[in-house]
Design an enzyme around this catalytic site. Structure first.
Site, PDB file in Angstrom:
ATOM      1  N   GLY A  17      39.454  34.173  29.395  1.00  0.00           N
ATOM      2  CA  GLY A  17      40.389  33.292  29.054  1.00  0.00           C
ATOM      3  C   GLY A  17      41.596  33.289  30.078  1.00  0.00           C
ATOM      4  O   GLY A  17      41.792  34.390  30.747  1.00  0.00           O
ATOM      5  N   GLU A  38      41.042  43.665  33.669  1.00  0.00           N
ATOM      6  CA  GLU A  38      40.354  41.921  33.908  1.00  0.00           C
ATOM      7  C   GLU A  38      40.143  41.857  35.308  1.00  0.00           C
ATOM      8  O   GLU A  38      39.060  41.104  35.584  1.00  0.00           O
ATOM      9  CB  GLU A  38      41.294  40.930  33.196  1.00  0.00           C
ATOM     10  CG  GLU A  38      41.489  40.898  31.681  1.00  0.00           C
ATOM     11  CD  GLU A  38      42.565  40.085  31.069  1.00  0.00           C
ATOM     12  OE1 GLU A  38      43.311  39.344  32.055  1.00  0.00           O
ATOM     13  OE2 GLU A  38      42.649  40.068  29.980  1.00  0.00           O
TER      14      GLU A  38
END
Length: 131
Positions: A17, A38
């Site tokens: 996301g 990430e």
């Protein structure tokens, strides 16, 4: 079973996301403080898919931009990045301090470069379209 990223090698796909996304594809990620990991996962994937609800779409990125900092010299690093402040949260999964840049973003490419060139910054939450 959970495997380490090193054990897996290249990933076919990574899905994550975002906190903000612009029409040009710039992202702010890492509101939870894991943006360094990430980015590593995104770079390891052949394809990186970002899922965002409509409220995450913005015309221009705005603060805060998450930062991961080395503990050594953190106050000096924050001074280089002003306006920025440490979050009152636990360390990142890898032991870095979590902070937020609170200034104007303007050109995200130039700001990402500034962050990357600042001693003490492990990584930042600006993601370019290439991720």
């Amino acid at each position: 079973m959970v495997e380490s990223l090193d054990a897996l090698g290249e990933l076919d796909i990574a899905i994550d996301g975002t906190d903000q996304v612009t029409p040009e594809g710039w992202l702010i990620k890492g509101g939870g403080g894991a943006h360094t990991r990430e980015k590593i996962v995104a770079a390891a994937a052949t394809q990186f898919v970002v899922i965002a609800s409509m409220e995450k779409a913005v015309a221009q990125l705005s603060a805060p931009v998450p930062l991961e900092l080395l503990a050594f010299g953190a106050l000096r690093t924050l001074g280089y990045l002003s306006p920025a402040q440490l979050r009152d949260v636990p360390a990142s999964p890898d032991g870095g301090l979590i902070a937020d840049f609170l200034g104007e973003i303007g050109d995200p490419r130039a700001l990402a470069q500034r962050f990357s060139e600042t001693p003490g910054v492990i990584d930042h939450g600006l993601f370019a379209r290439s991720w």
